[in-house]
Design a protein around this motif. Structure first.
Motif, PDB file in Angstrom:
ATOM      1  N   SER A   1       0.761  -1.304   0.014  1.00 47.92           N
ATOM      2  CA  SER A   1      -0.103  -0.054   0.116  1.00 47.92           C
ATOM      3  C   SER A   1       0.817   1.273   0.017  1.00 47.92           C
ATOM      4  O   SER A   1       1.795   1.338   0.604  1.00 47.92           O
ATOM      5  CB  SER A   1      -0.898   0.072   1.266  1.00 47.92           C
ATOM      6  OG  SER A   1      -1.751  -1.007   1.158  1.00 47.92           O
TER       7      SER A   1
ATOM      8  N   ASP B   1      -0.421   4.435   1.106  1.00 48.13           N
ATOM      9  CA  ASP B   1      -0.767   5.124   2.135  1.00 48.13           C
ATOM     10  C   ASP B   1      -1.498   4.435   3.172  1.00 48.13           C
ATOM     11  O   ASP B   1      -2.063   3.323   2.838  1.00 48.13           O
ATOM     12  CB  ASP B   1      -1.292   6.465   1.843  1.00 48.13           C
ATOM     13  CG  ASP B   1      -2.599   6.143   0.750  1.00 48.13           C
ATOM     14  OD1 ASP B   1      -3.328   5.378   1.224  1.00 48.13           O
ATOM     15  OD2 ASP B   1      -2.754   6.756  -0.144  1.00 48.13           O
ATOM     16  N   ILE B   2      -1.997   4.762   4.423  1.00 47.74           N
ATOM     17  CA  ILE B   2      -2.465   4.183   5.341  1.00 47.74           C
ATOM     18  C   ILE B   2      -3.886   3.858   4.856  1.00 47.74           C
ATOM     19  O   ILE B   2      -4.391   2.893   5.161  1.00 47.74           O
ATOM     20  CB  ILE B   2      -2.336   4.978   6.785  1.00 47.74           C
ATOM     21  CG1 ILE B   2      -1.049   5.036   7.093  1.00 47.74           C
ATOM     22  CG2 ILE B   2      -3.565   4.453   7.520  1.00 47.74           C
ATOM     23  CD1 ILE B   2      -0.686   3.793   7.768  1.00 47.74           C
TER      24      ILE B   2
ATOM     25  N   TYR C   1      -4.199   8.217   9.674  1.00 51.92           N
ATOM     26  CA  TYR C   1      -5.142   8.416   8.579  1.00 51.92           C
ATOM     27  C   TYR C   1      -5.338  10.056   8.373  1.00 51.92           C
ATOM     28  O   TYR C   1      -5.752  10.389   7.438  1.00 51.92           O
ATOM     29  CB  TYR C   1      -6.587   7.582   8.887  1.00 51.92           C
ATOM     30  CG  TYR C   1      -7.403   7.567   7.958  1.00 51.92           C
ATOM     31  CD1 TYR C   1      -7.276   6.457   7.159  1.00 51.92           C
ATOM     32  CD2 TYR C   1      -8.374   8.329   7.627  1.00 51.92           C
ATOM     33  CE1 TYR C   1      -8.358   6.197   6.067  1.00 51.92           C
ATOM     34  CE2 TYR C   1      -9.075   8.330   6.649  1.00 51.92           C
ATOM     35  CZ  TYR C   1      -9.156   7.188   5.738  1.00 51.92           C
ATOM     36  OH  TYR C   1      -9.985   6.844   4.666  1.00 51.92           O
TER      37      TYR C   1
ATOM     38  N   GLN D   1       6.809   5.696  -0.999  1.00 46.97           N
ATOM     39  CA  GLN D   1       5.224   5.665  -0.338  1.00 46.97           C
ATOM     40  C   GLN D   1       5.180   4.331   0.440  1.00 46.97           C
ATOM     41  O   GLN D   1       4.806   4.436   1.338  1.00 46.97           O
ATOM     42  CB  GLN D   1       4.396   5.817  -1.511  1.00 46.97           C
ATOM     43  CG  GLN D   1       4.276   7.402  -2.179  1.00 46.97           C
ATOM     44  CD  GLN D   1       3.135   7.450  -3.091  1.00 46.97           C
ATOM     45  OE1 GLN D   1       3.268   6.436  -3.690  1.00 46.97           O
ATOM     46  NE2 GLN D   1       2.883   8.863  -3.248  1.00 46.97           N
TER      47      GLN D   1
ATOM     48  N   THR E   1       4.844   4.095   4.262  1.00 50.20           N
ATOM     49  CA  THR E   1       3.705   3.189   4.943  1.00 50.20           C
ATOM     50  C   THR E   1       3.744   2.028   5.842  1.00 50.20           C
ATOM     51  O   THR E   1       3.235   1.844   7.110  1.00 50.20           O
ATOM     52  CB  THR E   1       2.663   2.858   3.853  1.00 50.20           C
ATOM     53  OG1 THR E   1       2.385   4.225   3.024  1.00 50.20           O
ATOM     54  CG2 THR E   1       1.321   2.226   4.140  1.00 50.20           C
TER      55      THR E   1
END
Length: 486
Positions: free
Chosen positions: A275, A277-278, A341, A372, A376
């Motif tokens: 992923s 980002d969160i 988040y 990224q 993450t």
């Protein structure tokens, strides 16, 4: 009964043989046999709790019928309240009684009083959080008139107790799984073969990845003050792979087993450690729980309307943490994830990666995507430390050592003290191989969904045999699935 046990190795073929060879065309007998097998599977752990799942199923079955007969909104709300009270009441008592009793006593102590809490020796029923949410989804959907109630008790009881996903998910919606109990099921060779491949990949994740990571995770977390900061960070990383291999491995086995019987369960993990980002992580991790909270809590609270998005996001993550267990560490883990988040929400970037896969159609990610994913993953590892720690004090102390000069202490002495020989080196290369397989399969449903057009049959079968061999030679100390405790 554990998926990675001799008992299940005997149980599954027996259930499969009777299901397809004795009841090949009789839907009612197939459902009855699934119900019997599911109760045997669950009762193998502790037969006393069969009455609990039976009563929960009975309450929601009867309430569903009554909801169909009642049109007055007050009567329908009262019936829904009964269902929620019974299910959440059982969940609250077995899972949270001691937590609240001890927290209440601690609060009195802070005020200068002493209080001896009445602590009960309560055994937590395996999977109660999973089947409770599953049966509640039925009642809520019937109340909302999103589906009609069922009048066939065997099918409904089989839906609630369906053994492949009974104790650790995926948390199936009634709208997806329940109708499958009313459709004729014919044996599908292609689907069954793919189910077996997914079972094998799930066993590899559990036996080879998760259980071998657990050896070092337990050593490091149990005596964390004796290790360097680098070793503690390594412990957090290994726990990230342990919990992923353990939980997603269970989901793979559950989904694959279901396919052997003609059922399709929803995907529960979508290669979450890739992923960017969160927000994307939580769309790919434990998908059945995340979407459950979205549909039955976040949206009813107002979702992102009227400026309540921040409040509702924090509620969702804190409730998610509390769902995982009665410990302040889980609550803080939820709060920490909500904090991670928040910047995405405030910058309106929380829905940037909703459907695409990182580096889709490419062999390698870009430098930006690599950074990224690295950032993450680092944030996830920090959060997992709170999830794994026994207390908040331990978690903060653990992290403080990572971010101290002790991080730069050479960890060679640490590895010698764990006295595992070359095992850690073997595990390191296994993890690299595992990551590579997951990366190249990230647009598929599971790691062994190999393309028959690109890879000839001998190559595919050689890969299957390699996975099987590793399951035998790297079969260490058997560990229970982590999510059994939830």
């Amino acid at each position: 009964m554990l998926f990675n046990s001799i008992e299940f190795l005997i149980f599954l073929p027996l259930v499969f043989f009777i299901y397809w060879f004795l009841f090949p065309k009789n839907l009612k007998l197939q459902n009855l046999w699934i119900l019997i097998a599911s109760y045997v599977f669950y009762g193998w752990w502790d037969y006393r709790f069969l009455s609990l799942i039976f009563f929960s199923s009975l309450v929601d079955f009867l309430i569903g019928i009554q909801l169909n007969k009642r049109q007055k909104i007050n009567q329908r709300k009262f019936l829904l309240f009964i269902s929620l009270a019974v299910n959440l009441g059982f969940l609250g008592f077995f899972k949270y009684y001691n937590f609240f009793a001890e927290s209440f006593a601690d609060a009195f102590t802070l005020l200068g009083n002493t209080m001896d809490p009445s602590r009960l020796n309560i055994i937590l029923p395996v999977g109660i959080s999973f089947y409770t949410f599953q049966t509640m989804s039925y009642t809520i959907d019937v109340y909302r008139k999103k589906m009609a109630p069922v009048s066939e008790p065997i099918a409904f009881f089989a839906y609630v107790s369906f053994f492949p996903q009974l104790v650790a998910g995926p948390i199936e919606r009634a709208t997806n799984l329940l109708p499958q109990f009313f459709k004729n099921r014919d044996f599908n060779y292609t689907k069954a073969c793919d189910g077996l491949r997914q079972i094998l990949w799930g066993l590899f994740k559990k036996i080879v990845i998760a259980d071998n990571c657990a050896i070092y995770v337990n050593d490091i977390f149990n005596d964390y003050q004796s290790f360097s900061g680098f070793t503690l960070l390594l412990g957090g990383v290994l726990f990230a792979f342990q919990i992923y291999g353990d939980f997603s491995g269970y989901s793979d086995i559950a989904i694959g087993t279901s396919r052997l019987f003609g059922f399709d369960l929803k995907k529960n993990f979508a290669f979450p450690y890739f992923s960017r980002d969160i927000a994307e992580f939580w769309r790919r991790w434990h998908i059945s729980l995340s979407t459950w909270f979205r549909d039955y809590l976040y949206i009813p609270l107002g979702g992102s309307r009227d400026g309540h998005a921040i409040r509702n996001i924090f509620i969702i993550f804190i409730v998610s943490g509390f769902w995982h267990g009665a410990n302040w560490t889980f609550l803080f883990w939820g709060l920490l994830n909500a904090t991670f988040y928040l910047p995405l929400l405030l910058s309106n970037k929380n829905r940037v990666h909703t459907s695409d896969t990182v580096a889709a159609g490419k062999y390698l990610p870009s430098i930006r995507e690599t950074l990224q994913m690295g950032i993450t993953f680092f944030l996830i590892v920090i959060a997992w430390i709170f999830f794994r720690a026994d207390s908040l004090f331990m978690a903060f102390d653990y992290i403080s050592i990572i971010f101290s000069p002790k991080f730069f202490v050479l960890p060679i002495q640490d590895f010698w003290s764990m006295n595992t020989g070359n095992h850690l080196i073997y595990l390191f290369f296994l993890l690299i191989g595992f990551i590579l397989v997951e990366w190249f399969q990230r647009e598929k449903n599971h790691g062994l969904e190999l393309n028959s057009q690109k890879l000839p049959k001998p190559v595919r079968w050689a890969f299957y045999y390699v996975v099987i061999i590793f399951c035998f030679i790297m079969n260490g100390v058997q560990q229970e699935f982590i999510y059994f405790q939830f």
